[in-house]
Design a protein around this motif. Structure first.
Motif, PDB file in Angstrom:
ATOM      1  N   ALA A  96     -12.793  11.330   3.254  1.00  0.00           N
ATOM      2  CA  ALA A  96     -11.544  12.059   3.451  1.00  0.00           C
ATOM      3  C   ALA A  96     -10.444  11.396   2.642  1.00  0.00           C
ATOM      4  O   ALA A  96     -10.480  10.188   2.412  1.00  0.00           O
ATOM      5  CB  ALA A  96     -11.158  12.076   4.925  1.00  0.00           C
ATOM      6  N   SER A  97      -9.482  12.174   2.206  1.00  0.00           N
ATOM      7  CA  SER A  97      -8.323  11.608   1.517  1.00  0.00           C
ATOM      8  C   SER A  97      -7.460  10.867   2.519  1.00  0.00           C
ATOM      9  O   SER A  97      -7.285  11.328   3.643  1.00  0.00           O
ATOM     10  CB  SER A  97      -7.475  12.718   0.886  1.00  0.00           C
ATOM     11  OG  SER A  97      -8.178  13.363  -0.133  1.00  0.00           O
ATOM     12  N   PRO A  98      -6.891   9.741   2.125  1.00  0.00           N
ATOM     13  CA  PRO A  98      -5.947   9.057   3.015  1.00  0.00           C
ATOM     14  C   PRO A  98      -4.750   9.959   3.306  1.00  0.00           C
ATOM     15  O   PRO A  98      -4.372  10.778   2.477  1.00  0.00           O
ATOM     16  CB  PRO A  98      -5.517   7.828   2.204  1.00  0.00           C
ATOM     17  CG  PRO A  98      -6.586   7.650   1.165  1.00  0.00           C
ATOM     18  CD  PRO A  98      -7.116   9.012   0.887  1.00  0.00           C
ATOM     19  N   ILE A  99      -4.147   9.795   4.452  1.00  0.00           N
ATOM     20  CA  ILE A  99      -2.981  10.594   4.825  1.00  0.00           C
ATOM     21  C   ILE A  99      -1.873  10.373   3.800  1.00  0.00           C
ATOM     22  O   ILE A  99      -1.576   9.240   3.436  1.00  0.00           O
ATOM     23  CB  ILE A  99      -2.488  10.206   6.236  1.00  0.00           C
ATOM     24  CG1 ILE A  99      -3.602  10.397   7.261  1.00  0.00           C
ATOM     25  CG2 ILE A  99      -1.240  10.985   6.621  1.00  0.00           C
ATOM     26  CD1 ILE A  99      -4.149  11.787   7.350  1.00  0.00           C
ATOM     27  N   GLY A 100      -1.296  11.454   3.317  1.00  0.00           N
ATOM     28  CA  GLY A 100      -0.216  11.364   2.339  1.00  0.00           C
ATOM     29  C   GLY A 100      -0.694  11.224   0.908  1.00  0.00           C
ATOM     30  O   GLY A 100       0.107  11.092  -0.009  1.00  0.00           O
ATOM     31  N   TYR A 101      -1.990  11.237   0.689  1.00  0.00           N
ATOM     32  CA  TYR A 101      -2.527  11.083  -0.656  1.00  0.00           C
ATOM     33  C   TYR A 101      -3.560  12.168  -0.885  1.00  0.00           C
ATOM     34  O   TYR A 101      -4.559  12.228  -0.183  1.00  0.00           O
ATOM     35  CB  TYR A 101      -3.173   9.700  -0.809  1.00  0.00           C
ATOM     36  CG  TYR A 101      -3.752   9.441  -2.173  1.00  0.00           C
ATOM     37  CD1 TYR A 101      -2.931   9.262  -3.279  1.00  0.00           C
ATOM     38  CD2 TYR A 101      -5.118   9.377  -2.357  1.00  0.00           C
ATOM     39  CE1 TYR A 101      -3.461   9.019  -4.523  1.00  0.00           C
ATOM     40  CE2 TYR A 101      -5.669   9.134  -3.607  1.00  0.00           C
ATOM     41  CZ  TYR A 101      -4.833   8.945  -4.686  1.00  0.00           C
ATOM     42  OH  TYR A 101      -5.363   8.714  -5.922  1.00  0.00           O
ATOM     43  N   ASP A 102      -3.330  13.023  -1.845  1.00  0.00           N
ATOM     44  CA  ASP A 102      -4.200  14.176  -2.073  1.00  0.00           C
ATOM     45  C   ASP A 102      -5.211  13.868  -3.171  1.00  0.00           C
ATOM     46  O   ASP A 102      -5.115  14.357  -4.284  1.00  0.00           O
ATOM     47  CB  ASP A 102      -3.346  15.395  -2.441  1.00  0.00           C
ATOM     48  CG  ASP A 102      -4.147  16.680  -2.393  1.00  0.00           C
ATOM     49  OD1 ASP A 102      -5.224  16.686  -1.791  1.00  0.00           O
ATOM     50  OD2 ASP A 102      -3.686  17.674  -2.977  1.00  0.00           O
ATOM     51  N   GLU A 103      -6.181  13.027  -2.842  1.00  0.00           N
ATOM     52  CA  GLU A 103      -7.178  12.607  -3.831  1.00  0.00           C
ATOM     53  C   GLU A 103      -8.102  13.751  -4.234  1.00  0.00           C
ATOM     54  O   GLU A 103      -8.447  13.903  -5.392  1.00  0.00           O
ATOM     55  CB  GLU A 103      -8.009  11.461  -3.263  1.00  0.00           C
ATOM     56  CG  GLU A 103      -9.071  10.958  -4.216  1.00  0.00           C
ATOM     57  CD  GLU A 103      -9.838   9.793  -3.643  1.00  0.00           C
ATOM     58  OE1 GLU A 103     -10.860   9.452  -4.236  1.00  0.00           O
ATOM     59  OE2 GLU A 103      -9.440   9.238  -2.618  1.00  0.00           O
ATOM     60  N   TYR A 104      -8.523  14.541  -3.271  1.00  0.00           N
ATOM     61  CA  TYR A 104      -9.468  15.608  -3.549  1.00  0.00           C
ATOM     62  C   TYR A 104      -8.707  16.903  -3.747  1.00  0.00           C
ATOM     63  O   TYR A 104      -8.129  17.443  -2.822  1.00  0.00           O
ATOM     64  CB  TYR A 104     -10.493  15.719  -2.410  1.00  0.00           C
ATOM     65  CG  TYR A 104     -11.151  14.389  -2.171  1.00  0.00           C
ATOM     66  CD1 TYR A 104     -11.979  13.841  -3.131  1.00  0.00           C
ATOM     67  CD2 TYR A 104     -10.899  13.658  -1.018  1.00  0.00           C
ATOM     68  CE1 TYR A 104     -12.557  12.597  -2.934  1.00  0.00           C
ATOM     69  CE2 TYR A 104     -11.477  12.424  -0.821  1.00  0.00           C
ATOM     70  CZ  TYR A 104     -12.302  11.898  -1.788  1.00  0.00           C
ATOM     71  OH  TYR A 104     -12.861  10.665  -1.595  1.00  0.00           O
ATOM     72  N   LYS A 105      -8.681  17.387  -4.974  1.00  0.00           N
ATOM     73  CA  LYS A 105      -7.891  18.560  -5.318  1.00  0.00           C
ATOM     74  C   LYS A 105      -8.481  19.844  -4.754  1.00  0.00           C
ATOM     75  O   LYS A 105      -7.783  20.801  -4.520  1.00  0.00           O
ATOM     76  CB  LYS A 105      -7.766  18.689  -6.843  1.00  0.00           C
ATOM     77  CG  LYS A 105      -7.137  17.484  -7.481  1.00  0.00           C
ATOM     78  CD  LYS A 105      -5.720  17.290  -7.028  1.00  0.00           C
ATOM     79  CE  LYS A 105      -5.096  16.096  -7.713  1.00  0.00           C
ATOM     80  NZ  LYS A 105      -3.948  15.578  -7.076  1.00  0.00           N
ATOM     81  N   ASP A 106      -9.782  19.867  -4.576  1.00  0.00           N
ATOM     82  CA  ASP A 106     -10.417  21.063  -4.030  1.00  0.00           C
ATOM     83  C   ASP A 106     -11.735  20.680  -3.356  1.00  0.00           C
ATOM     84  O   ASP A 106     -12.125  19.521  -3.362  1.00  0.00           O
ATOM     85  CB  ASP A 106     -10.628  22.123  -5.111  1.00  0.00           C
ATOM     86  CG  ASP A 106     -11.471  21.632  -6.278  1.00  0.00           C
ATOM     87  OD1 ASP A 106     -12.327  20.750  -6.095  1.00  0.00           O
ATOM     88  OD2 ASP A 106     -11.279  22.140  -7.385  1.00  0.00           O
ATOM     89  N   THR A 107     -12.378  21.661  -2.821  1.00  0.00           N
ATOM     90  CA  THR A 107     -13.613  21.428  -2.080  1.00  0.00           C
ATOM     91  C   THR A 107     -14.719  20.884  -2.971  1.00  0.00           C
ATOM     92  O   THR A 107     -15.510  20.052  -2.544  1.00  0.00           O
ATOM     93  CB  THR A 107     -14.079  22.740  -1.418  1.00  0.00           C
ATOM     94  OG1 THR A 107     -12.977  23.296  -0.728  1.00  0.00           O
ATOM     95  CG2 THR A 107     -15.201  22.509  -0.452  1.00  0.00           C
ATOM     96  N   VAL A 108     -14.762  21.320  -4.216  1.00  0.00           N
ATOM     97  CA  VAL A 108     -15.798  20.849  -5.137  1.00  0.00           C
ATOM     98  C   VAL A 108     -15.685  19.339  -5.318  1.00  0.00           C
ATOM     99  O   VAL A 108     -16.683  18.621  -5.276  1.00  0.00           O
ATOM    100  CB  VAL A 108     -15.709  21.587  -6.490  1.00  0.00           C
ATOM    101  CG1 VAL A 108     -16.691  20.997  -7.491  1.00  0.00           C
ATOM    102  CG2 VAL A 108     -15.961  23.071  -6.307  1.00  0.00           C
TER     103      VAL A 108
END
Length: 69
Positions: free
Chosen positions: A45-57
């Motif tokens: 999971a991406s850490p809270i406040g950090y959008d590491e995964y741009k999409d489901t892929v």
């Protein structure tokens, strides 16, 4: 994410590299993540406040690339 996307990408998930359990896409603290249904500590999971995964892929690829340590 639409339910159809969750179903589609869930089929692409590999089993947990630690216990072999089935993985699933779930909503965790407002973000989509992948978790093992057998061992609750096993999650991507991406850490809270950090959008590491741009999409489901990206999320599915990250889960599938993990290796047993």
């Amino acid at each position: 994410m639409k339910q159809e996307e969750v179903v589609k990408y869930s089929a692409d998930l590999k089993s947990c590299p630690f216990c072999g359990g089935k993985a699933k896409i779930m909503l965790f603290l407002g973000r989509y993540s992948v978790a093992c249904t057998n061992c609750p500590a096993c999650m991507v999971a991406s850490p809270i406040g950090y959008d590491e995964y741009k999409d489901t892929v990206d999320l599915v690829e990250c889960w599938n690339e993990r290796q047993h340590t």
